[in-house]
Motif scaffolding. Sequence first.
Motif, short mmCIF file in Angstrom:
data_model
loop_
_atom_site.label_atom_id
_atom_site.label_comp_id
_atom_site.label_asym_id
_atom_site.label_seq_id
_atom_site.Cartn_x
_atom_site.Cartn_y
_atom_site.Cartn_z
N SER A 29 0.94 -1.11 0.00
CA SER A 29 -0.05 0.13 0.28
C SER A 29 0.84 1.34 0.07
CB SER A 29 -0.86 -0.16 1.24
OG SER A 29 -0.06 0.18 2.44
N GLY A 30 0.15 2.51 -0.30
CA GLY A 30 1.04 3.70 -0.30
C GLY A 30 1.93 3.93 1.03
N GLY A 31 1.22 3.67 2.10
CA GLY A 31 1.71 3.71 3.56
C GLY A 31 3.19 2.68 3.55
N GLN A 32 2.82 1.68 3.13
CA GLN A 32 3.85 0.65 3.43
C GLN A 32 5.09 0.83 2.47
OE1 GLN A 32 1.48 -2.76 2.46
NE2 GLN A 32 1.79 -3.52 4.36
N ARG A 33 4.52 1.61 1.12
CA ARG A 33 5.75 1.96 0.19
C ARG A 33 6.63 3.08 0.87
NH1 ARG A 33 3.56 1.36 -5.96
NH2 ARG A 33 2.06 -0.10 -5.32
N GLN A 34 5.83 4.08 1.62
CA GLN A 34 6.56 4.97 2.26
C GLN A 34 7.55 4.56 3.40
OE1 GLN A 34 7.55 7.44 0.67
NE2 GLN A 34 6.34 9.35 0.82
N ARG A 35 6.94 3.49 4.01
CA ARG A 35 7.87 2.76 5.11
C ARG A 35 9.36 2.39 4.19
NH1 ARG A 35 5.39 1.74 10.09
NH2 ARG A 35 3.42 2.62 9.98
N ILE A 36 9.09 1.67 3.20
CA ILE A 36 10.14 1.14 2.33
C ILE A 36 11.28 2.06 1.99
CG2 ILE A 36 10.89 -0.24 0.26
CD1 ILE A 36 8.22 -1.52 0.30
N ALA A 37 10.52 3.32 1.46
CA ALA A 37 11.24 4.63 1.05
C ALA A 37 12.18 5.06 2.43
CB ALA A 37 10.50 5.54 0.34
N ILE A 38 11.53 5.10 3.51
CA ILE A 38 12.24 5.58 4.81
C ILE A 38 13.36 4.35 4.98
CG2 ILE A 38 11.99 5.98 7.15
CD1 ILE A 38 9.05 6.88 6.39
N ALA A 39 12.95 3.41 4.94
CA ALA A 39 14.06 2.11 5.26
C ALA A 39 15.46 2.38 4.15
CB ALA A 39 13.54 0.79 4.96
N ARG A 40 15.08 2.76 2.82
CA ARG A 40 16.01 2.85 2.05
C ARG A 40 16.79 4.29 2.37
NH1 ARG A 40 14.37 4.33 -4.09
NH2 ARG A 40 13.12 5.78 -2.99
N ALA A 41 16.23 5.22 2.76
CA ALA A 41 16.88 6.61 3.12
C ALA A 41 17.84 6.30 4.39
CB ALA A 41 15.69 7.44 3.29
N ILE A 42 17.56 5.68 5.36
CA ILE A 42 18.22 5.51 6.41
C ILE A 42 19.30 4.48 6.53
CG2 ILE A 42 16.46 6.45 8.11
CD1 ILE A 42 16.01 3.71 9.19
N SER A 43 19.16 3.37 5.45
CA SER A 43 20.21 2.03 5.37
C SER A 43 21.36 2.55 5.55
CB SER A 43 19.62 1.37 4.30
OG SER A 43 20.00 2.11 2.83
N SER A 44 21.98 3.66 4.79
CA SER A 44 23.45 3.77 4.84
C SER A 44 23.88 4.96 5.89
CB SER A 44 23.47 4.40 3.55
OG SER A 44 22.81 5.67 3.35
N ASP A 45 22.74 5.03 6.96
CA ASP A 45 22.95 5.71 8.31
C ASP A 45 23.66 7.32 7.68
OD1 ASP A 45 22.26 5.11 10.93
OD2 ASP A 45 24.04 3.41 10.54
N PRO A 46 22.69 7.88 6.95
CA PRO A 46 23.31 9.47 6.67
C PRO A 46 22.88 10.43 7.82
CG PRO A 46 20.63 8.77 6.07
CD PRO A 46 21.34 7.59 6.76
N ALA A 47 23.61 11.34 7.96
CA ALA A 47 23.57 12.24 8.87
C ALA A 47 22.45 13.09 8.70
CB ALA A 47 24.67 13.29 8.82
N LEU A 48 21.85 13.15 7.30
CA LEU A 48 20.72 14.08 7.12
C LEU A 48 19.80 13.44 6.15
CD1 LEU A 48 19.59 17.13 7.23
CD2 LEU A 48 20.86 17.68 5.36
N VAL A 49 18.71 13.43 6.41
CA VAL A 49 17.56 12.99 5.27
C VAL A 49 16.78 14.43 5.10
CG1 VAL A 49 15.87 11.47 5.01
CG2 VAL A 49 17.75 10.93 6.35
N ILE A 50 16.28 14.66 3.74
CA ILE A 50 15.55 15.56 3.23
C ILE A 50 14.19 14.90 2.90
CG2 ILE A 50 15.15 17.29 1.18
CD1 ILE A 50 17.80 17.94 3.07
N CYS A 51 13.40 15.14 3.68
CA CYS A 51 11.90 14.67 3.66
C CYS A 51 11.13 15.53 2.99
CB CYS A 51 11.41 14.33 5.04
SG CYS A 51 12.72 13.31 5.95
N ASP A 52 10.68 15.51 1.65
CA ASP A 52 9.89 16.63 1.00
C ASP A 52 8.50 15.92 1.04
OD1 ASP A 52 8.72 18.38 -0.48
OD2 ASP A 52 10.06 18.28 -2.04
N GLU A 53 7.67 16.49 1.93
CA GLU A 53 6.07 16.11 2.03
C GLU A 53 5.97 14.58 2.10
OE1 GLU A 53 3.47 18.46 1.72
OE2 GLU A 53 4.32 19.93 0.70
#
Length: 334
Positions: A152-176
Amino acid sequence: MRTPLLDVKDLGVEYRSGWRSSPTKAVDDVSLTVGHGEIVGLVGESGSGKSTVGRAILGLTAPARGTIHLGGQDITNRHAADRRDLSTGLQVVFQDPYASLNPACTIGRTLGEPLEVHGKLSAADARTRIEELLTRVGLPADAIDRYPSAFSGGQRQRIAIARAISSDPALVICDEPTSALDVITQARMLDLMSDLSRERGTAMLFIAHNLAVVAAIAQRVVVLYRGRIMETGTTQDVLCRPLHPYTQALIASSPVADPLRQRKRRAARKQADPVAGSEGRAGATPQGCPFAPRCPHATSTCRIQRPAVTLVDGRTVACHLFTADNPTPEGANA
Ligand SMILES: Nc1ncnc2c1ncn2[C@@H]1O[C@H](COP(=O)(O)OP(=O)(O)O)[C@@H](O)[C@H]1O
Ligand SMILES: [Mg+2]
């Protein structure tokens, strides 16, 4: 004082719609910082330049003016791909969870990419790491072998979040990141992102048009209007004691569920923003305050002279009602 993780100074971005037309300023003189592990909300109505600020930080749009430093390094003119390779790490979560995942890749592959780029993990270790990430964002570990269409849309956004944090970035830009989701899913997502930021010390620049969303997650807020910063401060200060007439109008126009409160707020809104919705810039000059044509307190000075950014009680406000000598004007904060 420790240098901020992200330091944007006097950023200007211009777009040219046709090649003969003169460029329009989408972002003008924007300065903001994000501290290590801090969540800063960037809020403003549609078209105010929020995404443009995010895109400039990510290197997807070239700035016309200003500088951008990340982890002390000047990244103003670095290529977008380079920025993700920085030791400080920069990632992004966009609004549309459908467009941001490759439908032809399994979740495992999508999440594996940043791990391959940043770490030298063996295939087995990478798989374990991905399963852990999926579990952490609230998805079953067996999601790893499925395709985006299964979610679902919500689950896909969880996947996108997992992808963003997987490399342990110092900063994530979250656009809406939660704007396309229903209210309950949105609230869960905000909780998750807030927890992840705290657990991992990940800083976020959280972009949203909805003040309530920003209030739920950010420690500090930057209010943007027509490409300019109107006000900045702690979330508590900006939401509970807005100084700038624009912030007051923005708060008065945020939807509330209770019809009685809604009626009262509609009256307040009329007072705060008599010509809300009118796009007319009549009476404004490019040198003046962009909010002047809609502002109930506007004077002739507001239309011709850009207000200086004034520090008031640890917050900043760009409004002629506030000067260093007169930080609390009568009537402005009624
Ligand atoms: N690629 C582009 N070309 C021309 N104008 C653009 C482009 N992207 C955005 N703009 C304009 O820049 C302004 C800011 O847009 P944007 O940063 O997307 O605002 P927001 O994210 O706050 O809705 C708007 O007036 C928009 O029309
Ligand atoms: Mg946008």
